[in-house]
Enzyme design. Structure first.
Site, PDB file in Angstrom:
ATOM      1  N   ASP A 123       0.808  -1.229   0.000  1.00  0.00           N
ATOM      2  CA  ASP A 123       0.000   0.000   0.000  1.00  0.00           C
ATOM      3  C   ASP A 123       0.839   1.275   0.000  1.00  0.00           C
ATOM      4  O   ASP A 123       0.417   2.320   0.500  1.00  0.00           O
ATOM      5  CB  ASP A 123      -0.966   0.019   1.204  1.00  0.00           C
ATOM      6  CG  ASP A 123      -1.885  -1.179   1.213  1.00  0.00           C
ATOM      7  OD1 ASP A 123      -2.213  -1.670   0.117  1.00  0.00           O
ATOM      8  OD2 ASP A 123      -2.277  -1.625   2.294  1.00  0.00           O
TER       9      ASP A 123
ATOM     10  N   LYS B  73       1.953   2.102  -5.076  1.00  0.00           N
ATOM     11  CA  LYS B  73       2.508   1.528  -6.314  1.00  0.00           C
ATOM     12  C   LYS B  73       1.594   1.803  -7.510  1.00  0.00           C
ATOM     13  O   LYS B  73       2.060   2.108  -8.600  1.00  0.00           O
ATOM     14  CB  LYS B  73       2.704   0.008  -6.158  1.00  0.00           C
ATOM     15  CG  LYS B  73       3.660  -0.366  -5.037  1.00  0.00           C
ATOM     16  CD  LYS B  73       3.726  -1.863  -4.833  1.00  0.00           C
ATOM     17  CE  LYS B  73       2.453  -2.481  -4.298  1.00  0.00           C
ATOM     18  NZ  LYS B  73       2.093  -2.104  -2.914  1.00  0.00           N
TER      19      LYS B  73
ATOM     20  N   GLY C 227      -4.524  -4.251  -3.881  1.00  0.00           N
ATOM     21  CA  GLY C 227      -5.495  -3.193  -4.154  1.00  0.00           C
ATOM     22  C   GLY C 227      -4.695  -1.971  -4.538  1.00  0.00           C
ATOM     23  O   GLY C 227      -4.081  -1.339  -3.684  1.00  0.00           O
ATOM     24  N   HIS C 228      -4.637  -1.680  -5.817  1.00  0.00           N
ATOM     25  CA  HIS C 228      -3.804  -0.581  -6.310  1.00  0.00           C
ATOM     26  C   HIS C 228      -4.710   0.551  -6.776  1.00  0.00           C
ATOM     27  O   HIS C 228      -5.472   0.397  -7.732  1.00  0.00           O
ATOM     28  CB  HIS C 228      -2.897  -1.073  -7.455  1.00  0.00           C
ATOM     29  CG  HIS C 228      -1.893  -2.101  -6.998  1.00  0.00           C
ATOM     30  ND1 HIS C 228      -1.000  -2.703  -7.853  1.00  0.00           N
ATOM     31  CD2 HIS C 228      -1.637  -2.610  -5.770  1.00  0.00           C
ATOM     32  CE1 HIS C 228      -0.242  -3.542  -7.152  1.00  0.00           C
ATOM     33  NE2 HIS C 228      -0.619  -3.511  -5.902  1.00  0.00           N
TER      34      HIS C 228
ATOM     35  N   GLN D  75       1.938  -6.120  -3.154  1.00  0.00           N
ATOM     36  CA  GLN D  75       2.391  -6.210  -1.759  1.00  0.00           C
ATOM     37  C   GLN D  75       3.692  -5.409  -1.587  1.00  0.00           C
ATOM     38  O   GLN D  75       3.863  -4.427  -2.272  1.00  0.00           O
ATOM     39  CB  GLN D  75       2.564  -7.681  -1.330  1.00  0.00           C
ATOM     40  CG  GLN D  75       1.240  -8.434  -1.174  1.00  0.00           C
ATOM     41  CD  GLN D  75       0.677  -8.949  -2.485  1.00  0.00           C
ATOM     42  OE1 GLN D  75       1.359  -9.618  -3.240  1.00  0.00           O
ATOM     43  NE2 GLN D  75      -0.565  -8.654  -2.778  1.00  0.00           N
TER      44      GLN D  75
HETATM   45  P1  GDP Z   1      -0.713   0.355  -3.552  1.00  0.00           P
HETATM   46  O1  GDP Z   1      -1.329  -0.905  -3.084  1.00  0.00           O
HETATM   47  O2  GDP Z   1       0.760   0.383  -3.279  1.00  0.00           O
HETATM   48  O3  GDP Z   1      -1.022   0.679  -4.974  1.00  0.00           O
HETATM   49  O4  GDP Z   1      -1.342   1.515  -2.650  1.00  0.00           O
HETATM   50  P2  GDP Z   1      -2.900   1.674  -2.267  1.00  0.00           P
HETATM   51  O5  GDP Z   1      -3.653   2.105  -3.469  1.00  0.00           O
HETATM   52  O6  GDP Z   1      -3.397   0.465  -1.563  1.00  0.00           O
HETATM   53  O7  GDP Z   1      -2.816   2.790  -1.150  1.00  0.00           O
HETATM   54  C1  GDP Z   1      -2.283   4.040  -1.417  1.00  0.00           C
HETATM   55  C2  GDP Z   1      -3.357   5.088  -1.127  1.00  0.00           C
HETATM   56  O8  GDP Z   1      -2.743   6.352  -1.029  1.00  0.00           O
HETATM   57  C3  GDP Z   1      -4.369   5.223  -2.238  1.00  0.00           C
HETATM   58  O9  GDP Z   1      -5.600   5.559  -1.672  1.00  0.00           O
HETATM   59  C4  GDP Z   1      -3.831   6.359  -3.085  1.00  0.00           C
HETATM   60  O10 GDP Z   1      -4.851   7.049  -3.789  1.00  0.00           O
HETATM   61  C5  GDP Z   1      -3.235   7.226  -2.036  1.00  0.00           C
HETATM   62  N1  GDP Z   1      -2.072   8.023  -2.439  1.00  0.00           N
HETATM   63  C6  GDP Z   1      -1.048   7.694  -3.276  1.00  0.00           C
HETATM   64  N2  GDP Z   1      -0.123   8.672  -3.304  1.00  0.00           N
HETATM   65  C7  GDP Z   1      -0.568   9.625  -2.457  1.00  0.00           C
HETATM   66  C8  GDP Z   1      -0.043  10.886  -2.032  1.00  0.00           C
HETATM   67  O11 GDP Z   1       1.042  11.303  -2.408  1.00  0.00           O
HETATM   68  N3  GDP Z   1      -0.788  11.596  -1.131  1.00  0.00           N
HETATM   69  C9  GDP Z   1      -1.973  11.147  -0.652  1.00  0.00           C
HETATM   70  N4  GDP Z   1      -2.619  11.900   0.228  1.00  0.00           N
HETATM   71  N5  GDP Z   1      -2.497   9.977  -1.043  1.00  0.00           N
HETATM   72  C10 GDP Z   1      -1.791   9.218  -1.911  1.00  0.00           C
HETATM   73  P1  IMO Z   2      -0.929  -4.169  -2.278  1.00  0.00           P
HETATM   74  O1  IMO Z   2      -0.454  -4.747  -3.580  1.00  0.00           O
HETATM   75  C1  IMO Z   2      -1.022  -4.579   2.053  1.00  0.00           C
HETATM   76  C2  IMO Z   2      -1.216  -8.657   3.628  1.00  0.00           C
HETATM   77  C3  IMO Z   2      -2.467  -9.120   4.328  1.00  0.00           C
HETATM   78  C4  IMO Z   2      -1.862 -10.112   5.320  1.00  0.00           C
HETATM   79  C5  IMO Z   2      -0.761 -10.758   4.508  1.00  0.00           C
HETATM   80  C6  IMO Z   2      -1.129 -12.075   3.867  1.00  0.00           C
HETATM   81  O2  IMO Z   2      -2.199  -3.430  -2.362  1.00  0.00           O
HETATM   82  O3  IMO Z   2       0.172  -3.414  -1.608  1.00  0.00           O
HETATM   83  P2  IMO Z   2      -2.700 -12.760   1.826  1.00  0.00           P
HETATM   84  O4  IMO Z   2      -4.157 -12.522   1.581  1.00  0.00           O
HETATM   85  O5  IMO Z   2      -1.806 -12.219   0.782  1.00  0.00           O
HETATM   86  O6  IMO Z   2      -2.402 -14.202   2.135  1.00  0.00           O
HETATM   87  O7  IMO Z   2      -2.375 -11.956   3.203  1.00  0.00           O
HETATM   88  O8  IMO Z   2      -0.405  -9.825   3.503  1.00  0.00           O
HETATM   89  N1  IMO Z   2      -1.423  -8.132   2.258  1.00  0.00           N
HETATM   90  C7  IMO Z   2      -1.323  -6.846   1.933  1.00  0.00           C
HETATM   91  N2  IMO Z   2      -1.100  -5.753   2.704  1.00  0.00           N
HETATM   92  N3  IMO Z   2      -1.124  -4.450   0.714  1.00  0.00           N
HETATM   93  C8  IMO Z   2      -1.320  -5.530  -0.073  1.00  0.00           C
HETATM   94  O9  IMO Z   2      -1.293  -5.462  -1.405  1.00  0.00           O
HETATM   95  C9  IMO Z   2      -1.474  -6.791   0.538  1.00  0.00           C
HETATM   96  N4  IMO Z   2      -1.698  -8.038   0.072  1.00  0.00           N
HETATM   97  C10 IMO Z   2      -1.652  -8.852   1.130  1.00  0.00           C
HETATM   98  O10 IMO Z   2      -3.109  -8.050   4.984  1.00  0.00           O
HETATM   99  O11 IMO Z   2      -1.262  -9.418   6.378  1.00  0.00           O
HETATM  100 MG    MG Z   3      -2.882  -1.565  -1.835  1.00  0.00          MG
END
Ligand code: GDP
Ligand code: IMO
Ligand code: MG
Length: 432
Positions: A12, A15, A39-40, A219
């Site tokens: 999270d 990416k 979840g991207h 991840q």
């Molecule tokens: P990922 O799994 O690495 O793609 O990240 P996620 O999408 O799960 O979580 C990142 C969250 O931060 C998302 O809700 C993005 O919209 C948000 N985000 C990304 N870059 C920024 C930033 O620079 N500032 C803020 N406030 N939010 C950001």
């Molecule tokens: P992105 O790509 C954050 C965590 C789960 C749990 C562990 C194992 O959005 O960064 P799983 O269902 O993979 O067997 O769970 O890994 N986890 C993540 N945490 N971002 C993710 O993906 C994750 N995908 C799995 O919360 O701790």
């Molecule tokens: Mg994510």
């Protein structure tokens, strides 16, 4: 040049935003591991997309998206995601390639994920309940079903039957019938057929034509099955090594590695998080950063930036640069702590420990840096950042030993700074 984008923390990191941003300079975006546990989030002009299985390049017309052999594919989740994208006018068409060697997640994997978590009691991993672990277990146990198998029903019928029987024995019921499930998989196989490819060969052809690939990690480093905080990890290699095994490309195909790190730290699920905060500061980061899981909606655990951890991520991934995200979330704080080492009993550790019990016993040692009062939210040039924010970035660079090439100051594509002197700026010049 091909570039790998890897999470440098616990997932999270942002990416999705970074991959989407870089996509116009690449021909192909390829996922190499994980599944719909990812979840991207990509925000484009106020519309929010959350990609799970589909590479985050899909929002750009003309870009091909690849799901590699290292990914586990839940066909139901795949078609649901394709349908959601279609509602927004994004057509996948012939832009998708799925490896025939990718393993399939079946409904019994989800049941086994839940069962395994229930049995762990207070040692729960806190998985996403998507069946990820059990699907990879079947892969390693050599009883998995691959996307390519779905094309020949007679070849995998017996395996489905055996796997369902094993599931029913474990769950202690006989609620799952193998035949309807098998028939459903055959139908999914037919629907997926136009996309199923020898991905390794396809990527070799792309490179032979002088076109570039963006490798999208899911991840993060500390959720990697080998290099993460085992057993509180996911079941795949999210680090840079996974690119080669998860797509069938050689190590020389990776031209550069970009680590994505938040300006602080979050984690969702169980396992140690040395810089974890509780109380008002944790709430402050969670609310300002909207730290709720993009896949499961769970509140994320929040803490300060851990430079020991990011330095470790730099080593195991061979990071060339960092994309530092969510700078704006730190706006307005009087001071910001950064973890520079761990105190473990009477010892000071400057390297991230490989053992989770040792890590759990570690206490962070902080260096306190001044915050900034002028907001960084939406700032698009380095020079416009407040001096304290620039000092903060410079200190993180020193501590993690990697230059920060990209700074994200908001969720939107445009809320980004590319530093001119960085390797990342060079990618912007390259044609797809
Ligand atoms: P990922 O799994 O690495 O793609 O990240 P996620 O999408 O799960 O979580 C990142 C969250 O931060 C998302 O809700 C993005 O919209 C948000 N985000 C990304 N870059 C920024 C930033 O620079 N500032 C803020 N406030 N939010 C950001
Ligand atoms: P992105 O790509 C954050 C965590 C789960 C749990 C562990 C194992 O959005 O960064 P799983 O269902 O993979 O067997 O769970 O890994 N986890 C993540 N945490 N971002 C993710 O993906 C994750 N995908 C799995 O919360 O701790
Ligand atoms: Mg994510």
């Amino acid at each position: 040049m091909n570039v790998a984008v890897i999470g440098a923390q616990w997932g999270d990191e942002g990416k999705g935003k970074i991959v989407d941003l870089l996509t116009p300079h690449f021909s192909v975006v390829a996922r190499y591991q994980g599944g719909h546990n990812a979840g991207h989030t990509v925000l484009v002009g106020g519309t929010k997309f959350v990609l799970h299985l589909m590479p985050s390049g899909i929002l750009h017309p003309g870009v091909s998206c690849v799901i590699g052999n290292g990914v586990v594919v839940d066909p139901e989740a795949l078609f649901e995601e394709i349908a959601t994208l279609a509602q927004y006018g994004i057509e996948v068409g012939d832009r998708l390639a799925i490896s025939d060697k990718a393993h399939v997640i079946l409904p019994y994997h989800r049941d086994l994920d839940l069962l395994s978590e229930a049995r762990r009691g207070d040692r729960k991993i806190g998985t996403t309940s998507r069946g990820i672990g059990p699907a990879y277990e079947d892969k390693i146990g050599r009883r998995g079903i691959r996307v390519g198998d779905l094309a020949d029903p007679s070849a995998f019928a017996e395996q489905v039957r055996e796997n369902v029987m094993a599931r029913n024995r474990l769950v202690g019921d006989s609620a799952l019938e193998w035949q309807p499930l098998f028939e459903r998989m055959v139908t999914y196989g037919e629907r997926m057929r136009p996309w199923v490819k020898d991905v390794s060969l396809f990527l070799a052809q792309v490179q032979a034509e002088g076109r570039s690939i963006l490798f999208e990690g899911a991840q993060g480093t500390f959720l990697d099955i080998d290099h993460g905080t085992y057993p509180f990890v996911t079941s795949s290699n999210s680090t840079a090594g996974g690119v080669c095994t998860g797509l069938g490309v050689g190590p020389r195909s990776i031209g550069s590695v970009l680590g994505v790190a938040k300006a602080y730290t979050t984690r969702v699920g169980g396992g140690p998080l040395p810089t974890e905060l509780s109380g008002p500061m944790a709430d402050r980061l969670r609310e300002a950063g909207q730290e709720y899981g993009a896949s499961t909606g769970r509140p994320r655990r929040c803490g300060w930036y851990d430079a020991v951890a990011v330095r470790y991520a730099a080593r195991v991934n061979g990071l060339d640069a960092i994309a530092l995200t969510k700078m704006d979330v730190l706006d307005g704080l009087p001071h910001i702590d950064v973890c520079t080492s761990y105190r473990c009993g009477d010892r000071t550790l400057t390297e991230f420990p490989g053992n989770v019990l040792q890590l759990a016993a570690c206490r962070p040692v902080y260096e306190r840096l001044p915050g900034w009062s002028k907001p960084t939210g939406g700032v698009r040039s380095y020079g416009e950042l407040p001096a304290e924010a620039r000092s903060y970035i410079a200190r993180l660079e020193e501590l993690s030993g990697v230059p920060v090439g990209i700074i994200s100051t908001g969720s939107d594509r445009d809320e980004t700074i590319f530093r001119e002197e960085s390797v990342a700026a060079a990618w912007l010049g390259q044609k797809a």
